[in-house]
Design a protein around this motif. Structure first.
Motif, PDB file in Angstrom:
ATOM      1  N   GLY A 111      -7.453   0.045   1.684  1.00 49.91           N
ATOM      2  CA  GLY A 111      -6.123  -0.203   1.202  1.00 49.91           C
ATOM      3  C   GLY A 111      -5.109  -1.217   1.533  1.00 49.91           C
ATOM      4  O   GLY A 111      -5.713  -2.067   2.843  1.00 49.91           O
ATOM      5  N   ASP A 141       1.592  -9.544  -2.370  1.00 44.45           N
ATOM      6  CA  ASP A 141       0.306  -8.543  -2.045  1.00 44.45           C
ATOM      7  C   ASP A 141      -0.705  -9.592  -1.336  1.00 44.45           C
ATOM      8  O   ASP A 141      -1.300  -9.019  -0.437  1.00 44.45           O
ATOM      9  N   ARG A 162     -10.700  -9.212  -6.974  1.00 40.63           N
ATOM     10  CA  ARG A 162      -9.651  -8.197  -7.384  1.00 40.63           C
ATOM     11  C   ARG A 162      -9.469  -8.611  -8.857  1.00 40.63           C
ATOM     12  O   ARG A 162      -9.055 -10.012  -8.990  1.00 40.63           O
ATOM     13  N   SER A 171     -10.191  -2.600  -3.367  1.00 42.57           N
ATOM     14  CA  SER A 171      -8.921  -1.657  -3.502  1.00 42.57           C
ATOM     15  C   SER A 171      -9.351  -0.140  -3.553  1.00 42.57           C
ATOM     16  O   SER A 171     -10.086   0.170  -4.323  1.00 42.57           O
ATOM     17  N   THR A 215      -2.082  -7.677  -9.178  1.00 42.00           N
ATOM     18  CA  THR A 215      -1.811  -8.052  -7.866  1.00 42.00           C
ATOM     19  C   THR A 215      -0.487  -9.040  -8.066  1.00 42.00           C
ATOM     20  O   THR A 215      -0.385  -9.761  -9.079  1.00 42.00           O
ATOM     21  N   GLY A 247       0.789  -1.088   0.029  1.00 44.73           N
ATOM     22  CA  GLY A 247       0.133   0.113  -0.019  1.00 44.73           C
ATOM     23  C   GLY A 247       0.663   1.185  -0.117  1.00 44.73           C
ATOM     24  O   GLY A 247       0.431   2.200   0.620  1.00 44.73           O
ATOM     25  N   LYS A 283      -7.893  -5.474   3.885  1.00 39.66           N
ATOM     26  CA  LYS A 283      -8.949  -6.245   3.298  1.00 39.66           C
ATOM     27  C   LYS A 283      -9.319  -7.918   3.880  1.00 39.66           C
ATOM     28  O   LYS A 283     -10.320  -8.174   4.020  1.00 39.66           O
TER      29      LYS A 283
END
Length: 289
Positions: A209, A235, A227, A181, A231, A92, A213
């Motif tokens: 962020g 991540d 998502r 996100s 990524t 982040g 999550k």
């Protein structure tokens, strides 16, 4: 790996995450210089300092390290690793630069392509989540209060200040909660939000962020995290370990199987994270993703 070995590695990972968090906050509270990596993503001194601290401490373990800020090791070498660490020293970075507090340190241990240990530390709040084993998750509300936990030598020091999230977690809302996100809401995610909103009239949508999550899903204060945008393994690995230990799962949307790690490409496919693994099958049969 027996319980004693697991807790020894966990203690090292927590110590590394907390020390890295301190270094991150020193930059956060001062003048921030931002550079750009070859892929166009931002990097700061906090990323580099945290990476040096984490890699320095983890290098004392028997296992090699994959980190966002290290040179990539060829797959021909990595493919022979039964265990490895996967690290994001500052997940982040955009949230860090924005100074909104929603950034984390992510440390995971991978065994045969699956995450088996995870630590997530949020330096701005002092909160830390970690897997007590592969079937339990613990949470410390403020690691700055009990004393200098960055000096821990064994897990008994940590468990004194932690609560078992897998025993206290409960859904706080009857309405499903979808996380997305804060910095990467793309067209396909918005389309899914729209589709779910038509069928789930009470759907709650929240932006968050970094790997926080996954912590919300593990705590059962959120239901889903889709998502589609890019990524990498660092991540998700720590969050995946924590979520899995809390009864959830992260599914590759193409294969409908749990995400794998230490792949030839370290980029993740599009995925869907569930707070409860048992709900994935019915969700996939009802909704076209």
């Amino acid at each position: 790996m027996n319980k004693v070995e697991y807790h020894q590695l966990l203690a090292v990972a927590i110590r590394a995450a907390l020390k890295a968090g301190r270094a991150i906050m020193q930059v956060y509270d001062g003048i921030m210089e931002i550079e750009e990596k070859p892929d166009g993503t931002p990097i700061t001194l906090a990323d580099r300092n945290a990476n040096d601290i984490i890699c320095g401490l983890l290098s004392g373990s028997p296992y090699p390290i994959i980190s966002e800020e290290n040179s990539e090791v060829p797959f021909a070498t990595r493919s022979g690793w039964p265990y490895c660490w996967i690290v994001d020293p500052l997940d982040g970075t955009r949230e860090f630069i924005s100074r909104n507090g929603e950034f984390t340190v992510n440390i995971a241990l991978i065994h045969e392509a699956q995450p088996v240990l995870g630590v997530i530390h949020a330096p701005a709040s002092g909160r830390t989540w970690f897997t007590g084993d592969q079937h339990s998750v613990f949470h410390i509300r403020d690691c700055t209060q009990p004393g200098d936990l960055s000096q821990i030598r064994c897990m008994e020091d940590v468990f004194q200040h932690a609560e078992e999230l897998t025993k206290t977690a409960q859904q706080v809302s009857t309405a499903p909660v979808l996380m997305h996100s804060r910095s990467h809401l793309d067209r396909r995610t918005q389309a899914l939000v729209n589709m779910l909103s038509e069928k789930e009239r009470a759907l709650v949508v929240r932006a968050r962020g970094s790997s926080l999550k996954f912590c919300d899903l593990a705590a059962k204060t959120a239901t889903w995290y889709p998502r589609y945008s890019t990524t990498c393994e660092w991540d998700t690995a720590a969050g995946h370990a924590i979520l899995r230990a809390a009864g959830g799962e992260v599914f590759d949307l193409e294969k409908r199987q749990p995400l794998h790690y230490n792949k030839e490409t370290l980029i993740n496919p599009p995925f869907m994270a569930f707070s409860e693994k048992s709900e994935a099958s019915s969700f996939f049969s009802e909704f076209s993703l």
